[in-house]
Design a protein around this motif. Structure first.
Motif, PDB file in Angstrom:
ATOM      1  N   GLU A 264       0.813  -1.202   0.000  1.00 54.64           N
ATOM      2  CA  GLU A 264       0.000   0.000   0.000  1.00 54.64           C
ATOM      3  C   GLU A 264       0.859   1.271   0.000  1.00 54.64           C
ATOM      4  N   ILE A 265       1.937   1.250   0.768  1.00 53.17           N
ATOM      5  CA  ILE A 265       2.838   2.412   0.783  1.00 53.17           C
ATOM      6  C   ILE A 265       3.411   2.654  -0.603  1.00 53.17           C
ATOM      7  N   ALA A 266       3.824   1.576  -1.264  1.00 52.80           N
ATOM      8  CA  ALA A 266       4.333   1.709  -2.627  1.00 52.80           C
ATOM      9  C   ALA A 266       3.258   2.256  -3.561  1.00 52.80           C
ATOM     10  N   ARG A 267       2.013   1.887  -3.311  1.00 51.64           N
ATOM     11  CA  ARG A 267       0.903   2.359  -4.152  1.00 51.64           C
ATOM     12  C   ARG A 267       0.625   3.836  -3.982  1.00 51.64           C
ATOM     13  N   VAL A 268       0.605   4.311  -2.736  1.00 52.15           N
ATOM     14  CA  VAL A 268       0.159   5.690  -2.486  1.00 52.15           C
ATOM     15  C   VAL A 268       1.282   6.714  -2.629  1.00 52.15           C
ATOM     16  N   LEU A 269       2.549   6.281  -2.547  1.00 52.82           N
ATOM     17  CA  LEU A 269       3.654   7.229  -2.652  1.00 52.82           C
ATOM     18  C   LEU A 269       3.825   7.721  -4.089  1.00 52.82           C
ATOM     19  N   ARG A 270       4.088   9.003  -4.216  1.00 54.14           N
ATOM     20  CA  ARG A 270       4.489   9.556  -5.498  1.00 54.14           C
ATOM     21  C   ARG A 270       5.928   9.134  -5.787  1.00 54.14           C
ATOM     22  N   ALA A 271       6.320   9.151  -7.043  1.00 53.91           N
ATOM     23  CA  ALA A 271       7.702   8.842  -7.412  1.00 53.91           C
ATOM     24  C   ALA A 271       8.651   9.755  -6.644  1.00 53.91           C
ATOM     25  N   GLY A 272       9.648   9.181  -6.017  1.00 52.72           N
ATOM     26  CA  GLY A 272      10.586   9.954  -5.210  1.00 52.72           C
ATOM     27  C   GLY A 272      10.127  10.188  -3.791  1.00 52.72           C
ATOM     28  N   GLY A 273       8.888   9.799  -3.480  1.00 56.46           N
ATOM     29  CA  GLY A 273       8.371   9.981  -2.133  1.00 56.46           C
ATOM     30  C   GLY A 273       9.110   9.117  -1.121  1.00 56.46           C
ATOM     31  N   VAL A 274       9.050   9.517   0.154  1.00 57.55           N
ATOM     32  CA  VAL A 274       9.823   8.859   1.205  1.00 57.55           C
ATOM     33  C   VAL A 274       8.904   8.235   2.244  1.00 57.55           C
TER      34      VAL A 274
ATOM     35  N   ILE B 229      14.882   1.873  12.469  1.00 60.78           N
ATOM     36  CA  ILE B 229      14.104   2.718  11.563  1.00 60.78           C
ATOM     37  C   ILE B 229      14.607   2.474  10.148  1.00 60.78           C
ATOM     38  N   THR B 230      13.685   2.218   9.234  1.00 61.82           N
ATOM     39  CA  THR B 230      14.027   2.062   7.822  1.00 61.82           C
ATOM     40  C   THR B 230      13.459   3.238   7.035  1.00 61.82           C
ATOM     41  N   VAL B 231      14.303   3.810   6.183  1.00 62.77           N
ATOM     42  CA  VAL B 231      13.903   4.906   5.304  1.00 62.77           C
ATOM     43  C   VAL B 231      13.973   4.407   3.884  1.00 62.77           C
ATOM     44  N   CYS B 232      12.901   4.545   3.135  1.00 62.34           N
ATOM     45  CA  CYS B 232      12.909   4.118   1.744  1.00 62.34           C
ATOM     46  C   CYS B 232      12.182   5.123   0.864  1.00 62.34           C
ATOM     47  N   ARG B 233      12.534   5.119  -0.417  1.00 58.67           N
ATOM     48  CA  ARG B 233      11.925   6.029  -1.375  1.00 58.67           C
ATOM     49  C   ARG B 233      11.282   5.248  -2.504  1.00 58.67           C
ATOM     50  N   ARG B 234      10.220   5.830  -3.040  1.00 57.63           N
ATOM     51  CA  ARG B 234       9.519   5.198  -4.170  1.00 57.63           C
ATOM     52  C   ARG B 234      10.304   5.449  -5.424  1.00 57.63           C
ATOM     53  N   ALA B 235      10.700   4.379  -6.107  1.00 55.17           N
ATOM     54  CA  ALA B 235      11.418   4.525  -7.362  1.00 55.17           C
ATOM     55  C   ALA B 235      10.499   5.109  -8.420  1.00 55.17           C
ATOM     56  N   ALA B 236      11.101   5.692  -9.440  1.00 58.08           N
ATOM     57  CA  ALA B 236      10.316   6.262 -10.538  1.00 58.08           C
ATOM     58  C   ALA B 236       9.513   5.159 -11.205  1.00 58.08           C
TER      59      ALA B 236
END
Length: 217
Positions: free
Chosen positions: A137-147, A209-216
């Motif tokens: 769901e996080i991958a779905r709702v995040l915009r490209a580059g979102g954290v 804590i894990t920090v990740c970004r949505r790939a383009a």
């Protein structure tokens, strides 16, 4: 064998009856610990002026900071009680919306509509199967580059206290990194301490804590 603890139903039942009058501050190691987490983690990793989603706001101890910072703040919780507490605490903010979620989905949150996800003291209690569903769901709702900034358990009984006493789910930073990558989320940081000398940490239960970004896309 599938893990049977930390289910959506048990979490909902627990937080529905929890006494929220302490505002969640009972989980802060100290005022200095909390402020350093805000300054060094939240304010550093969550951009200002963007659309933010918080999963599991509790009584709003982080939401109050996010509401002042975000263009739009969406609060999602499996229990109606913390949402009620947040509505009272954040009544002056017109940029906050509230979603009573099912415990593994972000229903009502549109695809690619969120710039940043924050969740603290929540995923440590979520069963692996629901954790995976939330990553989808996080991958779905995040915009490209979102954290996404997610506080989670990191193994069993690795901290000063037994993980079962903290209702910890059996996850690890290595597993989460692999699961995130499979969903187009690029892990940029994983850490368990902060402050100038790393003097503030998550060592009580061995969390991370894990920090990740949505790939383009």
């Amino acid at each position: 064998m599938r893990w049977s603890g930390n289910s959506t139903g048990s979490n909902r039942a627990w937080w529905d009856r929890y006494d929220w009058t302490g505002g969640g501050e009972e989980w802060s190691a100290s005022a200095e610990w909390k402020q350093a987490l805000i300054d060094d983690v939240l304010l550093t990793l969550i951009p200002a002026g963007v659309d933010v989603l918080e999963i599991g706001p509790g009584a709003g101890r982080w939401s109050a900071v996010l509401a002042e910072r975000a263009s739009r703040l969406v609060l999602v919780d499996v229990s109606e009680e913390p949402l009620r507490a947040c509505r009272e605490r954040l009544a002056q903010f017109e940029n906050v919306s509230y979603v009573h979620g099912g415990g593994s989905a972000l229903r009502g949150v549109a695809d690619a509509s969120i710039d940043a996800v924050w969740s603290f003291d929540v995923f440590v209690h979520i069963a692996p199967v629901d954790f995976v569903a939330y990553l989808d769901e996080i991958a779905r709702v995040l915009r490209a580059g979102g954290v996404a900034v997610i506080h989670h358990s990191d193994g069993r009984n690795r901290g000063r206290l037994l993980s079962r006493h903290g209702w910890r789910a059996p996850m690890s930073r290595e597993l989460i990194a692999a699961l995130a990558q499979h969903r187009g989320l690029v892990v940029t940081q994983q850490f368990d301490s902060w402050g100038e000398r790393g003097q503030f940490d998550l060592a009580a239960f061995g969390d991370a804590i894990t920090v990740c970004r949505r790939a383009a896309r």
